[in-house]
Design an enzyme around this catalytic site. Structure first.
Site, short mmCIF file in Angstrom:
data_model
loop_
_atom_site.label_atom_id
_atom_site.label_comp_id
_atom_site.label_asym_id
_atom_site.label_seq_id
_atom_site.Cartn_x
_atom_site.Cartn_y
_atom_site.Cartn_z
N ASP A 130 -49.57 52.84 -21.63
CA ASP A 130 -51.00 52.60 -21.85
C ASP A 130 -51.44 51.62 -20.76
OD1 ASP A 130 -53.47 51.57 -22.66
OD2 ASP A 130 -53.01 51.78 -24.79
N TYR A 172 -51.14 47.97 -29.02
CA TYR A 172 -52.54 48.03 -29.46
C TYR A 172 -52.56 48.44 -30.95
CZ TYR A 172 -57.23 49.79 -30.13
OH TYR A 172 -58.48 50.02 -30.63
C1 LIG Z 1 -59.14 49.99 -27.05
C2 LIG Z 1 -57.75 50.35 -26.74
C3 LIG Z 1 -57.21 51.56 -27.18
C4 LIG Z 1 -57.98 52.52 -28.06
O1 LIG Z 1 -59.08 53.06 -27.40
P1 LIG Z 1 -60.39 53.62 -28.15
O2 LIG Z 1 -61.21 54.10 -26.98
O3 LIG Z 1 -61.00 52.51 -28.92
O4 LIG Z 1 -59.93 54.73 -29.02
C5 LIG Z 1 -55.90 51.86 -26.83
N1 LIG Z 1 -55.17 51.01 -26.10
C6 LIG Z 1 -55.65 49.84 -25.65
C7 LIG Z 1 -54.78 48.95 -24.84
C8 LIG Z 1 -56.96 49.47 -25.96
O5 LIG Z 1 -57.42 48.30 -25.54
#
Ligand SMILES: *Cc1c(COP(=O)(O)O)cnc(C)c1O
Length: 387
Positions: free
Chosen positions: A177, A105
């Site tokens: 993630d 990301y």
């Molecule tokens: C959007 C996203 C983030 C970051 O999240 P925010 O809430 O915008 O800070 C991190 N990892 C992935 C895979 C995302 O899609």
């Protein structure tokens, strides 16, 4: 009352709820109070304060999120990036080394490449699909390994079982993630991951109206991250907690529908002569399909694809679709469409994007909860305009 054997649909509604209910209220109220009275008996550290992530709205979410992934503990944060940056800074200290999947990301990629060094933390990128290559990057100081369940924007699934095994064999903390998969489709703690991170901005809230994040996993690590979060201050506000809590209740309904709809749309697109290539882990033609089918309960709502005719065709297509909103981000009830080369991956040079396989004409689709047939008809009319 929440029992351990409850299924995820039941947990979404009942896990972690206050007992007894606050004045009998069926819906958890918002405790919009920054600080709380203390009784002389209470320890100073137990007094609720929003930054300390211990107000009633925080606590209910912490219990619910831990239950959803069958984990020991969970915390919410002000954004996905607050979860990711705070977790990395809690797990790693000066002198440590991190292995991270190369296609990350954008915000995470920037945090690694622009900031980790200033904390004295080193890192190396690894190819998530090629476990044999990881050992070469290992150092005595390597402390953790970081991957994403489904990579953006090519929707590749790393060898997640190999990540857990590699982490165990080399005493590393495994971090993932899990934003794109959601706890409906994949629960990292069940597969042995130490920490599962989320941007709640996406599917968990699901209504495109807050930013938020979560860290889910082993109690000892989550507590360490919570302590860091208390000091770094990336804490979620009670009103955002309330909206996240409300959004979570329909997660199963939304994500199951999005899984199905995205799979139908991916198949539809794959059969269009004007479409060059479709990236979706739920397509049998996808290189990640076999692995994803073993790991996931569903393939998610994210698709990317390329049209014949390059950037010009992509631009014309995006101008002619009527239902999708041309906007970044994902995971909401409305279908969103972007071209990563002009949004999430704008920070990279065209050459670097190409190295990762991201062409300038690639279109990314976050499938919402509209009627699948309406979306397919809309894509059909937009594609016929390209002829
Ligand atoms: C959007 C996203 C983030 C970051 O999240 P925010 O809430 O915008 O800070 C991190 N990892 C992935 C895979 C995302 O899609």
């Amino acid at each position: 009352m929440q029992k351990k054997k409850d299924r995820i649909e039941t947990k979404l509604i009942h896990a972690g709820e206050m007992e007894p209910r606050v004045l009998g209220a069926v819906s958890m109220p918002i405790f919009q109070s920054a600080m709380y009275e203390y009784s002389p008996a209470a320890s100073y550290h137990d007094i609720p304060y929003i930054r300390l992530n211990n107000t009633p709205n925080h606590i209910v979410l912490h219990k619910k999120l831990a239950a959803l992934e069958n984990a020991e503990a969970a915390i919410v944060t002000a954004s996905g990036m607050a979860a990711i940056s705070t977790a990395l800074l809690a797990v790693l200290s000066s002198g440590d080394h991190l292995l991270a999947q190369e296609c990350l990301y954008g915000g995470t990629h920037d945090f690694l490449t622009k900031y980790l060094g200033s904390f004295g933390i080193a890192f190396d990128f690894i190819d998530g699909e090629n476990p044999e290559s990881w050992k070469r990057k290992l150092r005595p100081a390597t402390k953790a390994i970081y991957v994403e369940t489904i990579s953006n924007p090519l929707m590749q699934v790393p060898d997640l079982k190999a990540v857990v095994k590699f982490a165990r064999d080399h005493s590393l903390i495994s971090m993932i993630d899990n934003t794109f998969a959601t706890p409906l489709n994949f629960r990292p703690p069940e597969w042995g991951f130490d920490l599962s991170l989320h941007s709640c901005t996406k599917y968990l809230n699901g209504h495109s109206d807050i930013v938020g994040g979560a860290v889910i996993g082993r109690k000892e690590l989550v507590e360490k991250i919570l302590y860091k979060l208390d000091h770094l201050g990336g804490s979620m506000d009670p009103h955002a907690c309330y909206l996240l809590h409300r959004g979570l209740k329909t997660l199963a309904l939304r994500v199951r529908y999005q899984n199905e709809s995205a799979r139908k749309i991916a198949r539809f697109l794959e059969n269009q002569p004007a479409v060059e290539k479709v990236n979706y882990p739920g397509l049998e033609s996808n290189p990640s399909y076999k692995r994803a089918a073993k790991l996931f309960d569903g393939f998610g709502g994210m698709i990317s694809f390329e049209l014949k005719g390059g950037v010009a065709a992509a631009e014309r297509f995006m101008k002619s679709v009527k239902i999708p909103i041309i906007a970044p981000s994902l995971g909401g009830v409305e279908t969103l469409m972007t071209r990563p080369a002009t949004t999430s991956h704008l920070g990279m040079t065209s050459k670097d994007r190409q190295k990762l396989g991201i062409s300038d004409s690639l279109i990314r689709l976050s499938v919402g909860i509209e009627a699948t047939e309406d979306l397919c008809e809309d894509f059909d009319q937009a594609l016929s305009g390209l002829k």
